[in-house]
Design an enzyme around this catalytic site. Sequence first.
Site, PDB file in Angstrom:
ATOM      1  N   CYS A   1       0.827  -1.209   0.000  1.00 16.76           N
ATOM      2  CA  CYS A   1       0.000   0.000   0.000  1.00 16.76           C
ATOM      3  C   CYS A   1       0.859   1.256   0.000  1.00 16.76           C
ATOM      4  O   CYS A   1       0.444   2.296  -0.514  1.00 16.76           O
ATOM      5  CB  CYS A   1      -0.943  -0.003   1.196  1.00 16.76           C
ATOM      6  SG  CYS A   1      -0.125  -0.181   2.791  1.00 16.76           S
TER       7      CYS A   1
ATOM      8  N   HIS B   1      -1.420   1.040   7.436  1.00 16.53           N
ATOM      9  CA  HIS B   1      -1.932   1.038   6.060  1.00 16.53           C
ATOM     10  C   HIS B   1      -1.862   2.433   5.466  1.00 16.53           C
ATOM     11  O   HIS B   1      -2.210   3.422   6.109  1.00 16.53           O
ATOM     12  CB  HIS B   1      -3.380   0.547   6.070  1.00 16.53           C
ATOM     13  CG  HIS B   1      -3.976   0.405   4.712  1.00 16.53           C
ATOM     14  ND1 HIS B   1      -3.416  -0.379   3.722  1.00 16.53           N
ATOM     15  CD2 HIS B   1      -5.098   0.952   4.157  1.00 16.53           C
ATOM     16  CE1 HIS B   1      -4.167  -0.313   2.635  1.00 16.53           C
ATOM     17  NE2 HIS B   1      -5.193   0.490   2.876  1.00 16.53           N
TER      18      HIS B   1
END
Length: 473
Positions: free
Chosen positions: A116, A420
């Site tokens: 990510c 994330h």
Amino acid sequence: MSTTITLKWNKSTFDNVEIGDLKTGLDFKKKCQELTGVHPDRQKIMGLGAGILKDNQELSAVKVKAGQLVRMMGSADELPEPPKEKTVFIEDTAKENGDGEVQYYPAGLENLGNTCYMNSALESFRYVPELREAIEHFDGSSVSELLEKDKEIASELKSLYKRLDTANDSISPITFLEAFRKAYPQFAEKERTELGEFYSQQDSDEFITNLLGSLENMLKTSDRNVVNLITCYLYCFYRLQCTECEEAPTVTKEAWKKLSCFISQQVSNLPYGLQKSLDGTLEKESPTLGKTAVYTKTQRISKLPNYLVVNFVRFFWKQKQQVKAKVLRDVAFPSVLDTFELCTDEYKNKLKETREKMRLDREEEMKKKKEEQLNNLGQQAKKQKTEETDKTPLYQVNDSGWFELCAVVTHKGRAANEGHYVAWVKNDAGQWLQFNDDDVTAVTEEEVKKLSGGGDWHTAYLCLYRKARKLNL
């Protein structure tokens, strides 16, 4: 969970298949495709969990014994070629908003296991027209062998962006990732857990720094370096003055790739944080006193770029816990960033003329809007008028010191090596989009402003600003 299984397909058996770094059922199917040539859409997997393995099945929740037999059914026949003319299905490319209108969203990037950090960075620069134009014209025919790895990165990025522009669904950035890890092996580091070996989470800021370094080597032209123009090269004067004696100050000129906002208890907004980060004190050896002395540090910008990358310095090392922790403090960032007070006096004088013109243009625009409202023509004019996006390259736009926000990379989590990353990007039409790997949705500017931190929600880690063409305060 064991890291290996035995895969049985027709008359073929594959022993010691490593699955420790796989997260979902779809990841496992892609692994099977590498071994058998069977497309994931044709596969039926039995032996991992109850019943047939689903694409979204979390493998970490499945109990697997070492050498466990897993069966796969499916034909390796080639799938039909896609039509030359793209067939677009609304179910695949559109969603309805609250008014029942169909909304079309661009394709996103699949997460290949803690990637990510890369996906969010690539999406942030995807809507930089000057960069896209430079990459589209890149052919690499005259690149030396010493820069072969940088050439692969630029070529794969060119291919990746083209695929994203025409895709109806999310795509895998695997070939770009392999080229990048080849050039920068630190991004291929793995960590071993009780569930197996996984690729480590990486820092999105470090990824961007290395990516721009490779592109800088590749996208040079005869008259200018495109990366210098489109990204964040700014030039600063760095002045050091000893506080303990009348030593002559030292002044140097430095080229920076970004501005850093150091966060303390006093910093609650980005402009103040940048100002505090440019000034301060440090200790160094004094040649006059022959000992360590305290110096004041004063830094001022002497030349602004067209695109400005701002890094919120949120991660710090906790010695006791031996972990890189995160500063969660709320630091507001503006839609329009004014860097005027961060500049040298000489550069300020160069900015004043453009700033005054932009103020006058803004006043005239507001006056016209007020007249339209008084004449009850505002709504009608709004329906009839279609604004054309200014296509003038930013390097032809005069410097003013004002920058408008065009992308934010956020981090959710409390440590640098986990959590994330998500990209929040303003597209060519002025609409804000959230790129959460392969999930792309529309968001409002108000939602973007809420990314300033203060808790475990998505927190701004990087902001990308572009030179303002007009004043929108």
